[in-house]
Design an enzyme around this catalytic site. Structure first.
Site, PDB file in Angstrom:
ATOM      1  CB  SER A   1      45.911  34.962  47.756  1.00  0.00           C
ATOM      2  OG  SER A   1      47.006  35.823  47.602  1.00  0.00           O
TER       3      SER A   1
ATOM      4  CG  ASP B   1      43.135  42.247  49.973  1.00  0.00           C
ATOM      5  OD1 ASP B   1      44.337  42.766  49.972  1.00  0.00           O
ATOM      6  OD2 ASP B   1      42.912  41.197  49.449  1.00  0.00           O
TER       7      ASP B   1
ATOM      8  CG  HIS C   1      45.907  39.590  51.050  1.00  0.00           C
ATOM      9  ND1 HIS C   1      44.973  39.529  49.960  1.00  0.00           N
ATOM     10  CD2 HIS C   1      46.494  38.438  51.043  1.00  0.00           C
ATOM     11  CE1 HIS C   1      45.452  38.535  49.046  1.00  0.00           C
ATOM     12  NE2 HIS C   1      46.494  37.803  49.779  1.00  0.00           N
TER      13      HIS C   1
END
Lengths: 376, 201
Positions: A142, A307, A340
């Protein structure tokens, strides 16, 4: 570690003296070729792996403990791993809750806005201080992946492998929109006091809680939420009121409450801005291929099919820009249901990809291929 | 990986490797465990990428040092620019695709040359099986009709036609037997694997 030389920031401001808190795992080898920097995302820290026992007896497990450790995919018996808490965070490194030496009061909202690139420059200074000229790999998920990407552009001769999981070369309008809702929740909380809540002895808990709730929605997939919570009711019956009825409400409120107890509101504002500003192609007229022209690292990108925060399309764009530059790149698209958040979870395919990649690195270290070249 | 190791592992790939010029930029569609690219990189100084969809094959590619991109070929080759590669390989993968014509057009777009192989449906044991009224099962078509991943059944003659249509000129066509050796006499009868060397027209 204390740094006295001021760090110039992208905004034009600078931080005079600052502290970076870090942890290391494993041993740096003789030719300094096995160092791996692990970069954290929004709410994590330098505590990547292992377990602390807190004074109250509770366990504090490293945020990527399933990935990093002895015998884990990033094997600390083979690699020297560094976790560092970024500037502006709230886990020990200098941040808005610390005293600004110029005013003698907490920085608060006056803490300079820091970018992903600023963090990378600070990390490079830490690497200098630790005697690491070149990282075998810089890795993150991320926002952590963005730091790895920025490393490949800012210090092309100091990073051999760039590993970015569930990351993106820039946020979409939708991503920024969610971040702004979170920021507005904090900024409009009466307990925020213009960022000076430290002086008032309060915490903008309601704002933080809402910010975390909205953020958390974007970390999970629709399927995963349906599977975990569905339309389950806590009492089994409609209450015809506004209390906690659905399990998902209970879950989100719990996450929000927990978060508001340990996270700093100013840090949340800062980090979401760092996310929004990250766009290395911007100074190249939006051309990501040009932005990557000076990179020299090899890349490993991993995305997860469900995601929707940093969707596989974003990783594919990045792959395309690397391919245009004829860079070596491996891309795995894992068909995982967890959205995610999948980058923090156990999945044998995902773990297998990372393990194989570090196994390749281990062989490169053994053959001397990753030995750092003498400083220019 | 050296040539001898490749010959032992995959005789068909060892034959095909002769057609790849040293030092070229290669794209291997459906690269599997990356054995061909591993050989081309280490022995022929080629560079390039493999495309593979199967989760189980990706770690093997990584360990071999092959730059593998996980993607469904049915999605096309949009991430690659026109003429990005000297040679595009599509080996024993085409027969599993729905959009054969689409991928061939994309191959012609991104590559200057291409090498395509697929099981030859006109191989004589297959013809005999059909004459007996049964779908063929052989070393090159090792599946039952109900579990085969092969969607497309083509013969050497069939493919030539389509290749021409999508803008690829056939430079060479060789049929390999089940041991990966070229068959010169009655190739469309005696060859189990059809291998085409093609060039953008």
């Amino acid at each position: 570690m204390q740094f006295s030389a001021p760090l110039p920031l992208q905004s034009g401001a600078s931080i005079a003296g600052y502290t970076l808190v870090y942890e290391t795992y494993g041993t740096l080898n003789a030719d300094h070729s096995n160092a791996v920097l692990v970069c954290h995302a929004l709410n994590a820290s330098h505590h990547v792996a292992g377990v602390y026992i807190e004074p109250d007896g509770s366990k504090n497990v490293g945020w990527w403990d399933n990935m990093v450790g002895p015998g884990k995919p990033l094997d600390t018996d083979q690699f020297f791993v560094i976790g560092v808490n970024n500037l502006g965070s709230c886990f020990g490194s200098t941040g808005p809750m610390h005293v600004n030496p110029a005013t003698g009061r907490p920085y608060g909202v006056g803490f300079p806005v820091v970018t992903v690139e600023d963090w990378v420059h600070a990390q490079a200074r830490l690497a200098d201080a630790l005697g690491i000229r070149q990282f075998a790999a810089v890795m993150g998920g991320s926002l952590g992946g963005m730091q790895a990407i920025a490393w490949s552009m800012l210090y092309p001769d100091r990073i051999r492998h760039c590993i970015a999981v569930a990351s993106t070369p820039k946020l979409s309008a939708q991503n920024i929109a969610f971040n702004d809702v979170a920021r507005q929740a904090i900024l409009t909380d009466p307990d925020y006091h213009g960022g000076d809540y430290y002086a008032h002895g309060v915490v903008p808990r309601r704002g933080l809680r809402l910010a975390r709730m909205v953020g958390h929605i974007t970390y999970l997939s629709d399927d995963d939420m349906a599977e975990k919570f569905g339309r389950e009711l806590r009492s089994g019956e409609y209450q015809f009121g506004y209390g906690v009825e659905f399990e998902i409400e209970s879950y989100l409120r719990y996450q929000g409450d927990k978060f508001s107890e340990y996270f700093d509101a100013n840090t949340y504002l800062l980090i979401t801005k760092a996310l929004d500003y990250f766009d290395p192609a911007r100074k190249h007229g939006g051309d990501l291929t040009k932005a990557l022209a000076d990179t020299r690292a090899e890349f490993l990108l991993v995305s997860f099919t469900t995601d929707w925060r940093f969707a596989p399309e974003r990783s594919r764009e990045f792959v395309q820009a690397l391919v245009n530059n004829k860079r070596r790149v491996t891309y795995a698209e894992i068909d995982a249901p967890h959205g995610h958040d999948a980058f923090l979870l156990e999945d044998p395919r995902y773990m297998g990809v990372i393990r194989s990649y570090f196994d390749k690195l281990r062989k490169q270290i053994e053959s001397g291929e990753l030995r750092p070249k003498a400083a220019a | 990986m050296n040539f001898r190791e490749l010959s032992v592992l995959r005789a068909d790939l060892a034959f095909i490797a002769h057609w790849v010029t040293e030092g070229v930029h290669v794209l291997d569609l459906g690269c599997g465990d990356g054995v061909m690219l591993d050989y081309l990189q280490s022995d022929k100084k080629c560079v390039g990428y493999g495309i593979e969809i199967d989760d189980d094959k990706i770690p093997a590619c990584i360990e071999r040092g092959v730059s593998v991109i996980q993607q469904d070929l049915e999605g096309g080759l949009a991430i690659f620019a026109d003429n990005a590669f000297d040679t595009v390989l599509c080996l024993s993968a085409l027969q599993m695709m729905k959009n054969v014509e689409g991928i061939l057009r994309d191959i012609a777009r991104v590559g200057r040359e291409a090498i395509v192989s697929f099981p030859n449906f006109a191989y004589w044991p297959h013809r005999i099986a059909l004459l007996r009224g049964r779908m063929p099962v052989s070393k090159s078509l090792p599946y039952e009709w109900y579990d085969t991943p092969n969607l497309r059944c083509a013969t050497i003659k069939d493919f030539e036609e389509l290749a021409n249509e999508v803008g690829l000129e056939v430079l060479e066509c060789v049929a390999l037997d089940e041991d990966g050796k070229p068959v010169s006499f009655l190739p469309n009868w005696r060859g189990s694997l059809a291998v085409f060397r093609l060039r953008k027209k």
